[in-house]
Structure formats: structure tokens, C-alpha cells
Design a protein around this motif. Structure first.
Motif, PDB file in Angstrom:
ATOM      1  N   UNK A 393      36.981  47.156  40.372  1.00  9.07           N
ATOM      2  CA  UNK A 393      37.342  47.934  39.185  1.00  9.07           C
ATOM      3  C   UNK A 393      38.094  49.185  39.603  1.00  9.07           C
ATOM      4  N   UNK A 394      39.419  49.150  39.415  1.00  9.60           N
ATOM      5  CA  UNK A 394      40.232  50.308  39.775  1.00  9.60           C
ATOM      6  C   UNK A 394      40.160  50.585  41.261  1.00  9.60           C
ATOM      7  N   UNK A 395      39.678  51.791  41.619  1.00 11.45           N
ATOM      8  CA  UNK A 395      39.558  52.150  43.039  1.00 11.45           C
ATOM      9  C   UNK A 395      38.164  51.845  43.569  1.00 11.45           C
ATOM     10  N   UNK A 396      37.354  51.135  42.755  1.00 15.42           N
ATOM     11  CA  UNK A 396      35.952  50.923  43.120  1.00 15.42           C
ATOM     12  C   UNK A 396      35.633  49.450  43.339  1.00 15.42           C
ATOM     13  N   UNK A 397      34.649  49.242  44.184  1.00 14.48           N
ATOM     14  CA  UNK A 397      33.954  47.968  44.246  1.00 14.48           C
ATOM     15  C   UNK A 397      32.589  48.164  43.622  1.00 14.48           C
ATOM     16  N   UNK A 398      32.226  47.242  42.733  1.00  9.48           N
ATOM     17  CA  UNK A 398      30.907  47.301  42.098  1.00  9.48           C
ATOM     18  C   UNK A 398      30.051  46.200  42.718  1.00  9.48           C
ATOM     19  N   UNK A 399      28.951  46.593  43.345  1.00  5.46           N
ATOM     20  CA  UNK A 399      28.088  45.648  44.046  1.00  5.46           C
ATOM     21  C   UNK A 399      27.101  44.999  43.080  1.00  5.46           C
ATOM     22  N   UNK A 400      26.464  43.912  43.479  1.00  4.70           N
ATOM     23  CA  UNK A 400      25.529  43.216  42.587  1.00  4.70           C
ATOM     24  C   UNK A 400      24.389  44.095  42.088  1.00  4.70           C
ATOM     25  N   UNK A 401      24.013  45.112  42.883  1.00 10.44           N
ATOM     26  CA  UNK A 401      22.929  46.016  42.465  1.00 10.44           C
ATOM     27  C   UNK A 401      23.420  47.165  41.580  1.00 10.44           C
ATOM     28  N   UNK A 402      24.709  47.143  41.218  1.00 12.84           N
ATOM     29  CA  UNK A 402      25.274  48.170  40.353  1.00 12.84           C
ATOM     30  C   UNK A 402      25.901  49.332  41.092  1.00 12.84           C
ATOM     31  N   UNK A 403      25.697  49.418  42.398  1.00 12.13           N
ATOM     32  CA  UNK A 403      26.263  50.514  43.181  1.00 12.13           C
ATOM     33  C   UNK A 403      27.787  50.440  43.197  1.00 12.13           C
ATOM     34  N   UNK A 404      28.446  51.587  43.082  1.00 10.83           N
ATOM     35  CA  UNK A 404      29.906  51.666  43.109  1.00 10.83           C
ATOM     36  C   UNK A 404      30.338  52.355  44.399  1.00 10.83           C
ATOM     37  N   UNK A 405      31.259  51.693  45.125  1.00 15.88           N
ATOM     38  CA  UNK A 405      31.765  52.262  46.376  1.00 15.88           C
ATOM     39  C   UNK A 405      33.283  52.161  46.355  1.00 15.88           C
ATOM     40  N   UNK A 406      33.929  53.002  47.168  1.00 15.72           N
ATOM     41  CA  UNK A 406      35.386  52.968  47.246  1.00 15.72           C
ATOM     42  C   UNK A 406      35.865  51.605  47.740  1.00 15.72           C
ATOM     43  N   UNK A 407      36.926  51.094  47.139  1.00 17.52           N
ATOM     44  CA  UNK A 407      37.515  49.819  47.559  1.00 17.52           C
ATOM     45  C   UNK A 407      38.407  50.073  48.765  1.00 17.52           C
ATOM     46  N   UNK A 408      37.771  50.445  49.860  1.00 15.11           N
ATOM     47  CA  UNK A 408      38.516  50.822  51.059  1.00 15.11           C
ATOM     48  C   UNK A 408      37.632  50.588  52.287  1.00 15.11           C
ATOM     49  N   UNK A 409      38.053  49.681  53.142  1.00  6.86           N
ATOM     50  CA  UNK A 409      37.263  49.373  54.334  1.00  6.86           C
ATOM     51  C   UNK A 409      37.269  50.524  55.337  1.00  6.86           C
ATOM     52  N   UNK A 410      38.201  51.452  55.193  1.00  8.22           N
ATOM     53  CA  UNK A 410      38.213  52.592  56.101  1.00  8.22           C
ATOM     54  C   UNK A 410      37.029  53.513  55.847  1.00  8.22           C
ATOM     55  N   UNK A 411      36.437  53.416  54.657  1.00  9.01           N
ATOM     56  CA  UNK A 411      35.285  54.244  54.304  1.00  9.01           C
ATOM     57  C   UNK A 411      34.018  53.610  54.870  1.00  9.01           C
ATOM     58  N   UNK A 412      33.359  54.314  55.793  1.00  5.38           N
ATOM     59  CA  UNK A 412      32.181  53.756  56.465  1.00  5.38           C
ATOM     60  C   UNK A 412      31.062  53.463  55.485  1.00  5.38           C
TER      61      UNK A 412
END
Length: 730
Positions: A393-412
Motif C-alpha cells: 500500500x503506497x510506500x508501505x508493506x502491510x503484514x498479516x498481523x497488521x504491522x506496517x513497514x516501509x516497502x524498502x529492503x534497505x530498511x533493516x
């Protein structure tokens, strides 16, 4: 009756209605683009052609390649053999009427056929075909057909089930159709796209599936579900096998394969399969070929002789039945994936497709994958890198548990979160074969149709714009096509390394360049790619003419220029020409020439200053003769290791015995005085009981003319010589 939909396509149940619709919408200037080979809808093009024959005001141009025709008997004897075979193999498969008329030079003045590939040798003396031939690389065929004014495309298609369809499969021929339709739609040119349903076609997925609204008109009725055109297998002789085994040892485990149709392709496939399933006998055949030490070293450097652990992946314009054989024998099993970085990690051994490790995300970041675009996400999720519940979603990845993280593998923190709850267990939807079109024996079509869907989905039919070049995605395709071996055939090779594959120096076209040039060029662009061109060293001209060498000093036509020289294989060995000097190239080719022509070739090269005057051919290359080849490999024929039809045959055992005998009967009849033939017929002994199946198959139990009595007498002698008849004649 037609069923009019509110949106495209118009569904019709009769071909004649479709022809009416075509003329009504396009008028009488019709330039139809037909797919190569099997993808032509014969009933529709026949109806359109007959309409044009009946109405001279219609100007019809047919733009296509490889118009397939059933074999036609040239005599009553040939008819006796061919007719039952044709009726059994092709059943109700319609003839292409325009092709039949073109063969007989009977096309009407208002119909023109322009082809960019002929069935090899079929149009050599056909003036209209030679004059209307269009020379083009297969990769640019869609462009050229479009530029020739195409305003109608038609194709045989299939649907996923009974009743109305929301989508169709282009099945055997997405090779140029998708690209051509895309050009027509973008051009604004008035045009029609027509599909004719034939449910005997295997339903191929992936890129071959198109929505129904791609078509303007679809004809769908069971009367058009006719037998598919098939290509019966050709026998593989010892020279073919020698070529196939030499070539098979140049194929590297974990690599990529392209191979074509015909006896040489079957020989390569059989050798590769034997290397996997019966390695002892495979090595025995290789050893019997007495390969020079340097040739063995070269083969081990770029290929190998051991069974396939990682297996091969296929990237080929033509999907021949041999690839199915390689799938069944465990050779074609290396899966590739649609993301360059994922494929790169697999190639490096840092990603196990069967068991994804958390470190794969760190490795993706390390090799340059940073921001995850929607396209990247879609491909990676399709292949199982992410769990089903992960969303973009946009700049985010939404995980199955609802957590939102940046859609960027460079982000640890993104990698840590994905490793904990978003990483898939294993990769899925890998592809073992990418191909542009398929054509083969009827058994191939039934195998594909009956194959479990998951297995069939490991085969991806798509356009030649993808398969035949690197241009559309060079990074991904280079990673997928590691250690590529593009194996094709040629007719002649010059001592400069130029290869002749499609025509003669008098301008006549034998076949066409097809995709050969593209694959040779691609082999030079890929870091680990090699082009392998298989050429019979000698041509037996028949009809009493002396044999001639297919390795020549020079020739007035070429398909592959000398600057793209790479690997050439004959039945006498392998010549590595890449990066070699003219002198080295000429010597290497003379070494694999037939011994009967080596001295003359060497003399020509010396006269031209291409080889030093004191050079002598090493003794190890001077025994390149058919007799030596028979001595080396003949033992494997009797044991069944080298069978005449390694991938199966449409001939019955009786028919195959007859086919061999009739060939010699024809030659004897042509070279024997007629009075001797008549005496042979009059003095012929009564046939033994063991001859009855053969005579019955040829309608020769009761010959009713001198001609048929001559044929029977000669046939019985040849069958006895073959060991098919054990009792004495008479």
C-alpha cells in the motif's frame, strides 16, 4: 446462429458468417496475418480463400510462415503406402487450400501469399513463392507483417471449458500474435481480430491467455474441433546420432537449452536423456566416437558427461516434443523466476527455492534491491517470497498481523519484520520452459492436454520478442539464461566460419532465417552463452550423383556471418571457432570434414593464403568416413541404445519396414533397364507367408499389372535383405 454480445467479441457458430462479417467490416482489400504453423484456423482461412477465388474483386494477401501440408503421393505405389498413413495420422485435419494451390502454382491473380519461412525445400522451384518471399528475423516478423498493411488476424484458440468464455488461450502460437494485435490496436488502423475455437488445442496459461474482448469475432462450434496438424517423426541415422552425442557433451548442468525439430534435434534430446538415465551407455557411445583429447577437454570445460543434478531450463522459440521427453526423464527441471535479483541469488547458491532462509532478504538488499515497487512486489509475491497475507500500500508493506513497514529492503526494520511474519516458506510458480510456439506429433498435443495443470503451468508460452532476444529485459533474461546452449542446424559452413542455413547462392530460398540469427547473436551477448550449429559434413545427392561436402571454402550466400562464428559440429567432431584466427578456424573445420574432401579444402585454403603451405592434417582426423562411423556406432544399433525413432513414431513396425524397403525399390527401379524389370516380374517366385502383412498393407497380394508385379518382386527382395522375410522366396 450468431450471438451478439453487448461488448466484443461477436460470437458466431459458422465460418461463412465470419467471412461475411470480415468483408462487411473491412471491404475487399484484405491483408490477413496468420500465425506460423499449427495456429492457423484452417476452416476460416479456407472459406476466405474460396470466397476470393469465386470473387475476383476481392484482393486477398496472406502474410504468414510455414504453411503446413500433408504428404502427397507421386505414384500409385506411393499412394498405396501413404493413403492409409495420412488418413490415420491426420484424420479430419483440413488441408490449407491456399497452400495446396500455391504448391501447384494455381493461385488466382487476386490472391497473393507472402511467407517468411517455408517448409525446408518445399518452394525451391516455385517462382511465385520465391518472388513473394519476405526475408526477416522471426523477432521482427510481427513488425514487418504490420508494416505490410495487415488489417486482419485470425488464430486457432481454445477456451477453459464449455459454454461462453471470458478468456481464451492462444495455446500453440502466442509467438507473434500478441505483439501484432498490440500494434494494430495502437495504430488506429481499421482491423479485425478473429479467433476460431478448437478444443483439441491444449489450454496453455500465463501469457498465452487473453481476455475475450481482445477479439472482434470468435467462431465457436464443435464442427471446427478438428484434428490438429502434426509432424510425424523422422528416423535418426548414425550420422545424426554422432552429431547429437557430440553436441550433448557441450551442454552444462544447470544451464539453458534451445533445440529444434527434426532428426538432429531428436538425436540431441536422446543423448541428453541417455546421459541422465543410462550414463554408462551414454559414455560408451561417446568413447566409441574416439574424440581427440583436445575435444574432450573442451567439452568438459563448457559442458560435461555426467547426469544432470541441477538440470536444464529451456528458452526456445520452438517447443518441440523433445522438451517433454526431457521433462519426463528428469533433465528439464531447472526452474527460473521472474525477478532478476531472486534469480541471481539462486544462481549464486544463496537462495534455495525449496527452503527460504531469512537471510534471503538481507542478500536481496546487498545486491541492490531497495525500494519495492508495486511491480516488484507483485512478482515477488507471485513467486512466494511473501506470504499471501502481505499487502503493498503506497510506500508501505502491510503484514498479516497488521504491522506496517516501509516497502524498502534497505530498511533493516522492514527485513526483521518480514523475516518474523511475512516471509514465505518456499518459492513457487517457477518455469522450466519458455517458448514461442509448439508443433510436433499428435502424442505431444495429447500429453500437454492430459498433463496435470500444475505441471503444465511450469511451461510458459509467450512472444518471441521475449524468447528470441534479451532486449526487453536484459538483466532478468541474462540471469535466467545462464550457460545457454542455443543449438540449431545449418546446411553448409565455409572455411571462414560463415554458415548457410536458409538459401542458395543462386538466390533461391530453402526455408528462412527464422530465429537462428537472433539466437546466435544472443549467445555472443550472454557471458556464458554458446551457439552450436550442427551441420552434416557430407551431402549424399542421390540419383547417381556423387556426394558433396557441406564444408566448403566459400559460398555466395550466408545466414550467419563469419564474425558470429562460434561452435560448429559435424558427425566427425566439434570445432570451437570463437575468438580464433582465420587459419585456426579453417584448420578446425577441415578436421571435422569428410575425409574425401579434406585434401581439396586444404589446397584451396593454402592457395588463398589462409593456411601455411607446409601444414598437414593430423592423422587423427584422416579417418572421417561413413564406414568408420558405422564401425564405431553400429554396435549400439543392435543393442537398442541408438534406435531409429528414439522419441517414438507414427509408423507401425510393418510401415517402417516398408518405408525403408520402398526407398531402395524406387532407386533400383530408376537405375535398372525396363526389360530387366519386366523379366524380374515374370520370373518372380511366389511370396512366402511371412510376406503377407507387407503385401496386404501395399495392396500387392494380387498385382494386376506389370508395374505392380515389378514393385512386388523388388519389394520382396528388399524385405528379405532387411531380414523381414525369413523364408526363401518361392
Amino acid at each position: 446462429m450468431p450471438t451478439q454480445c453487448t461488448t466484443k467479441p461477436l460470437i458466431l457458430d459458422h465460418i461463412e458468417q465470419c467471412v461475411d462479417e470480415i468483408i462487411q467490416r473491412l471491404g475487399k482489400e484484405i491483408r490477413v496475418g496468420l500465425p506460423l504453423g499449427l495456429g492457423k484456423p484452417p476452416e476460416l482461412i479456407n472459406a476466405l480463400y474460396l470466397r476470393a477465388k469465386a470473387d475476383p474483386s476481392i484482393n486477398l494477401t496472406i502474410l504468414t510462415a510455414l504453411s503446413l501440408e500433408k504428404p502427397v503421393a507421386g505414384s500409385a505405389v506411393e499412394a498405396a503406402f501413404l493413403t492409409p498413413f495420412v488418413e490415420r495420422v491426420w484424420a479430419d485435419c483440413p488441408d490449407l487450400l491456399y497452400a495446396v494451390d500455391a504448391t501447384n502454382s494455381q493461385l488466382p491473380a487476386n490472391v497473393k501469399v507472402q511467407e517468411f519461412f517455408f517448409k525446408p525445400g518445399s518452394r525451391m522451384n516455385n517462382l511465385a513463392a520465391q518472388q513473394n518471399y519476405v526475408s526477416t528475423n522471426y523477432t521482427t516478423a510481427a513488425r514487418d507483417i504490420f508494416n505490410m498493411g495487415c488489417n486482419l488476424t485470425m488464430q486457432a484458440v481454445c477456451k477453459p471449458g464449455d459454454g461462453p468464455a471470458t478468456h481464451y488461450s492462444l495455446s500453440c502460437n502466442p509467438d507473434t500474435s500478441i505483439e501484432l494485435v498490440r500494434m494494430l490496436q495502437a495504430s488506429g488502423r481499421t482491423h479485425l481480430v478473429v479467433g476460431v475455437v478448437n478444443q483439441r488445442l491444449p489450454f496453455m496459461g500465463h501469457s498465452a491467455v487473453v481476455p475475450a474482448n481482445v477479439f472482434d469475432v470468435v467462431v465457436d462450434h464443435s464442427r471446427y474441433y478438428t484434428t490438429l496438424f502434426s509432424t510425424p517423426k523422422l528416423p535418426v541415422d548414425l550420422a545424426d546420432y554422432a552429431l547429437g552425442f557430440y553436441t550433448s557433451a557441450l551442454v552444462k548442468d544447470g544451464g539453458t537449452l534451445q533445440v529444434g525439430i527434426g532428426a538432429l534435434g531428436d538425436a540431441v534430446v536422446h543423448a541428453l536423456a541417455l546421459r541422465q538415465t543410462d550414463n554408462s551407455n551414454y559414455c560408451n557411445v561417446l568413447n566409441a566416437l574416439n574424440r581427440p583429447n583436445a575435444s574432450q577437454v573442451f567439452a568438459e570445460q563448457i559442458g560435461g558427461h555426467t547426469p544432470f543434478d541441477g538440470g536444464l531450463y529451456g528458452a526456445t522459440e520452438m517447443f518441440v516434443d523433445g522438451f517433454l521427453h526431457l521433462m519426463q526423464t528428469g533433465v528439464l527441471k531447472r526452474k527460473v523466476y521472474g525477478h532478476w535479483a531472486l534469480q541471481k541469488l539462486i544462481n549464486l547458491g544463496r537462495c534455495n527455492p525449496q527452503q527460504l532462509e531469512p537471510t534471503v532478504l538481507d542478500d536481496l538488499a546487498e545486491i541492490g534491491v531497495r525500494e519495492i515497487s508495486p511491480d516488484d512486489f507483485s512478482v515477488l509475491k507471485q513467486h512466494g517470497l511473501f506470504k499471501e497475507g502481505v499487502l503493498h500500500e503506497g510506500v508501505w508493506l502491510v503484514l498479516p498481523n497488521g504491522q506496517r513497514v516501509l516497502a524498502n529492503f534497505a530498511d533493516k526494520s522492514t527485513r526483521i519484520a518480514l523475516q518474523a511474519s511475512g516471509l514465505g516458506r518456499s518459492l513457487k510458480q517457477g518455469i522450466v520452459l519458455h517458448a514461442g510456439f509448439f508443433l510436433g506429433p499428435g502424442s505431444m498435443y495429447s500429453t500437454l492436454s492430459n498433463m496435470p495443470e500444475t505441471e503444465r503451468d511450469s511451461i510458459h508460452m509467450l512472444g518471441v520478442e521475449h524468447v528470441n532476444q534479451l532486449d526487453l529485459n536484459p538483466v532478468l533474461y541474462s540471469e535466467q539464461r545462464t550457460h545457454a546452449r542455443f543449438i540449431n542446424t545449418g546446411i553448409m559452413v565455409t572455411l571462414g566460419g560463415a554458415v548457410v542455413s536458409d538459401g542458395l547462392d543462386d538466390g533461391r530460398v530453402i526455408s528462412g532465417v527464422g530465429g537462428q540469427y537472433n539466437f546466435v547473436s544472443m549467445a555472443h551477448k550472454l557471458p556464458t552463452g554458446r551457439s552450436i550449429l550442427m551441420i552434416r559434413a557430407v551431402r549424399e545427392n542421390g540419383q547417381g550423383d556423387a556426394p558433396s561436402s557441406n564444408i566448403v571454402f566459400s559460398y555466395g550466400h550466408c545466414t550467419i556471418p563469419r564474425h558470429l562464428r562460434d561452435i560448429v559440429v559435424t558427425e566427425y567432431g566439434v570445432a570451437d571457432l570463437r575468438g580464433k584466427s582465420d587459419s585456426q578456424v579453417a584448420k578446425a573445420l577441415i578436421h571435422i570434414a569428410d575425409a574425401r574432401f579434406q585434401a581439396d579444402l586444404l589446397a584451396q585454403a593454402k592457395k588463398a593464403g589462409k593456411i601455411e603451405s607446409d601444414y598437414e592434417i593430423p592423422a587423427e582426423f584422416l579417418n572421417n568416413t561413413p564406414g568408420a562411423l558405422n564401425s564405431s556406432l553400429g554396435q549400439f544399433v543392435g543393442s537398442g541404445v541408438l534406435a531409429p525413432f528414439p522419441l517414438g513414431s507414427d509408423f507401425t513396425p510393418v510401415e517402417w519396414a516398408l518405408a525403408k524397403a520402398l526407398k531402395r525399390v524406387k532407386a533400383r527401379a530408376a537405375s535398372t533397364p525396363k526389360w530387366k524389370l519386366a523379366m524380374k516380374a515374370l520370373l518372380a517366385a511366389n511370396p512366402p507367408a511371412s510376406a503377407q502383412p507387407f503385401l496386404e498393407r501395399m495392396n500387392l497380394l494380387q498385382p494386376d499389372s506389370i508395374e505392380t508385379k515389378v514393385v512386388r518382386a523388388l519389394l520382396l527382395e528388399e524385405l528379405k535383405a532387411q531380414g523381414e522375410i525369413n523364408e526363401a522366396l518361392g
